[in-house]
Scaffold this active site. Structure first.
Site, PDB file in Angstrom:
ATOM      1  N   HIS A   1     -49.291  -0.565  65.411  1.00  0.00           N
ATOM      2  CA  HIS A   1     -48.424  -0.624  64.881  1.00  0.00           C
ATOM      3  C   HIS A   1     -49.057   0.188  63.468  1.00  0.00           C
ATOM      4  O   HIS A   1     -48.692   0.268  62.359  1.00  0.00           O
ATOM      5  CB  HIS A   1     -47.885  -1.754  64.495  1.00  0.00           C
ATOM      6  CG  HIS A   1     -48.443  -2.514  64.127  1.00  0.00           C
ATOM      7  ND1 HIS A   1     -48.457  -4.255  64.500  1.00  0.00           N
ATOM      8  CD2 HIS A   1     -49.653  -3.364  62.971  1.00  0.00           C
ATOM      9  CE1 HIS A   1     -49.575  -5.264  63.873  1.00  0.00           C
ATOM     10  NE2 HIS A   1     -50.310  -4.608  63.049  1.00  0.00           N
TER      11      HIS A   1
ATOM     12  N   HIS B   1     -48.711  -9.163  57.183  1.00  0.00           N
ATOM     13  CA  HIS B   1     -49.582  -8.068  56.493  1.00  0.00           C
ATOM     14  C   HIS B   1     -49.565  -8.696  54.812  1.00  0.00           C
ATOM     15  O   HIS B   1     -50.018  -7.924  54.294  1.00  0.00           O
ATOM     16  CB  HIS B   1     -49.982  -7.059  56.913  1.00  0.00           C
ATOM     17  CG  HIS B   1     -50.072  -6.618  58.059  1.00  0.00           C
ATOM     18  ND1 HIS B   1     -48.490  -6.195  59.316  1.00  0.00           N
ATOM     19  CD2 HIS B   1     -51.255  -6.107  59.134  1.00  0.00           C
ATOM     20  CE1 HIS B   1     -49.434  -5.695  60.478  1.00  0.00           C
ATOM     21  NE2 HIS B   1     -50.772  -5.438  60.081  1.00  0.00           N
TER      22      HIS B   1
ATOM     23  N   HIS C   1     -59.430  -3.324  66.609  1.00  0.00           N
ATOM     24  CA  HIS C   1     -59.974  -2.602  65.344  1.00  0.00           C
ATOM     25  C   HIS C   1     -60.472  -3.510  64.636  1.00  0.00           C
ATOM     26  O   HIS C   1     -60.192  -4.635  64.250  1.00  0.00           O
ATOM     27  CB  HIS C   1     -58.504  -1.938  64.945  1.00  0.00           C
ATOM     28  CG  HIS C   1     -57.466  -2.394  64.808  1.00  0.00           C
ATOM     29  ND1 HIS C   1     -56.173  -2.742  65.547  1.00  0.00           N
ATOM     30  CD2 HIS C   1     -56.341  -2.482  63.436  1.00  0.00           C
ATOM     31  CE1 HIS C   1     -55.319  -3.654  64.536  1.00  0.00           C
ATOM     32  NE2 HIS C   1     -55.449  -3.529  63.673  1.00  0.00           N
TER      33      HIS C   1
HETATM   34  C1  DHB Z   1     -54.391  -0.131  60.395  1.00  0.00           C
HETATM   35  C2  DHB Z   1     -53.524  -0.857  61.725  1.00  0.00           C
HETATM   36  C3  DHB Z   1     -52.963  -1.989  61.635  1.00  0.00           C
HETATM   37  O1  DHB Z   1     -52.639  -2.775  62.820  1.00  0.00           O
HETATM   38  C4  DHB Z   1     -52.148  -1.797  60.117  1.00  0.00           C
HETATM   39  O2  DHB Z   1     -51.851  -2.947  60.501  1.00  0.00           O
HETATM   40  C5  DHB Z   1     -52.725  -1.225  59.137  1.00  0.00           C
HETATM   41  C6  DHB Z   1     -53.241  -0.257  59.233  1.00  0.00           C
HETATM   42  C7  DHB Z   1     -55.157   1.447  60.889  1.00  0.00           C
HETATM   43  O3  DHB Z   1     -55.809   1.205  61.607  1.00  0.00           O
HETATM   44  O4  DHB Z   1     -54.737   2.214  59.369  1.00  0.00           O
HETATM   45 FE    FE Z   2     -52.114  -4.608  62.207  1.00  0.00          FE
END
Ligand code: DHB
Ligand code: FE
Length: 280
Positions: A12, A59, A193
């Site tokens: 997302h 978030h 990530h």
């Molecule tokens: C990114 C990934 C995320 O899951 C998020 O909530 C905000 C940013 C990113 O990779 O930029």
């Molecule tokens: Fe995220």
């Protein structure tokens, strides 16, 4: 009885929304990611869901570090998107399915899940981006939603085992729902990530492959690591895979089959993944 038509999982990343609004889907950077959605569009047109149970994470739009529910469930008639500072246009509102929300909430509490019930809830990019990817260019979203926000942000985080059990308890609730809706389960976020700290930019293809290979056939395999081990393997934000695990639980314990997968590194800082599953 309502029918669970299957599940849709996707990352997302907010930058996806920017790419959509700038029309960059065919650019070399974005094409391998957006090409993974042709099959999603085809499948959704075929299974025609009218309700989506969405497992995602907030978030900081609803819950900040001072108040952090482990599992929050929406019970609102409508959900609005709000400005999170990503520079994205605001999305049209999402209609809630309040009766189904309350049915699920009652069933979960009876099953001893101590959830937080939210009669007001904003939705952030974790819900809006997957919707825009699934249903581009629609005037109104074709599904009503029941959103779940799982704490993937502030320790202590729930275990993967507990998230799978939550999803399975949602499936149990759906089994006793007497409506005739066509329900799609959605899990958003991940895969690996890390946006901050010494390992910012961390991606783990091997772990992502393990998760994708097992999610349909043996989701319990994703629940054997401690939450700290998951952070180590997936990255601090990669633990959003907890949303996928809960969503997989909500598909139920009967066999399911993977019908589509796309995996592309990187989209922004993220190993971007998209999957579809349906009852076998
Ligand atoms: C990114 C990934 C995320 O899951 C998020 O909530 C905000 C940013 C990113 O990779 O930029
Ligand atoms: Fe995220």
């Amino acid at each position: 009885m309502a029918e669970i038509v299957g599940a849709y999982f996707t990352s997302h990343v907010p930058a996806i929304g920017g790419a959509i609004h700038k029309g960059l889907q065919q650019e070399p950077y974005w094409k391998p990611f957006f090409d993974g959605f042709h099959k999603v569009h085809e499948w959704l047109a075929q299974v025609k869901p009218d309700v989506a149970i969405v497992f995602n994470n907030d978030h900081g739009l609803n819950f900040f570090l001072d108040k952090m529910p482990t599992f929050a469930v929406g019970a609102a008639a409508e959900y609005h998107n709000a400005d999170e500072g990503w520079g994205l246009p605001l999305y049209k509102p999402f209609a809630g399915h309040t009766e189904l929300s309350w049915h699920i909430i009652n069933s979960l509490v009876e099953d001893e899940f101590d959830i937080t019930t939210c009669q007001k809830m904003l939705v952030d990019h974790a819900l809006s981006i997957p919707f825009e990817l699934a249903w581009p260019d629609v005037e109104a979203w074709p599904v009503k939603i029941v959103p779940f926000a799982i704490n993937t942000v502030q320790h202590p985080l729930p275990s993967a085992k507990r998230c799978l059990a939550l999803g399975q308890a949602v499936n149990k609730a759906l089994q006793s729902w007497t409506g005739d809706e066509r329900i799609v389960i959605i899990g958003t976020g991940g895969l690996s990530h890390q946006l901050d700290g010494e390992r910012a930019g961390f991606i783990n293809r091997d772990y992502d492959t393990f998760c994708m290979d097992n999610l349909s056939v043996d989701p319990a395999a994703l629940t054997t690591d401690s939450i700290h081990e998951m952070v180590r393997k997936a990255g601090t934000q990669g633990v959003e895979v907890l949303n996928w695990i809960a969503a997989r639980g909500a598909l139920g314990q009967a066999p399911v089959q993977e019908i589509h997968r796309n995996y592309h590194i990187p989209i922004s800082n993220t190993a971007a993944a998209t999957m579809l599953m349906e009852p076998a």
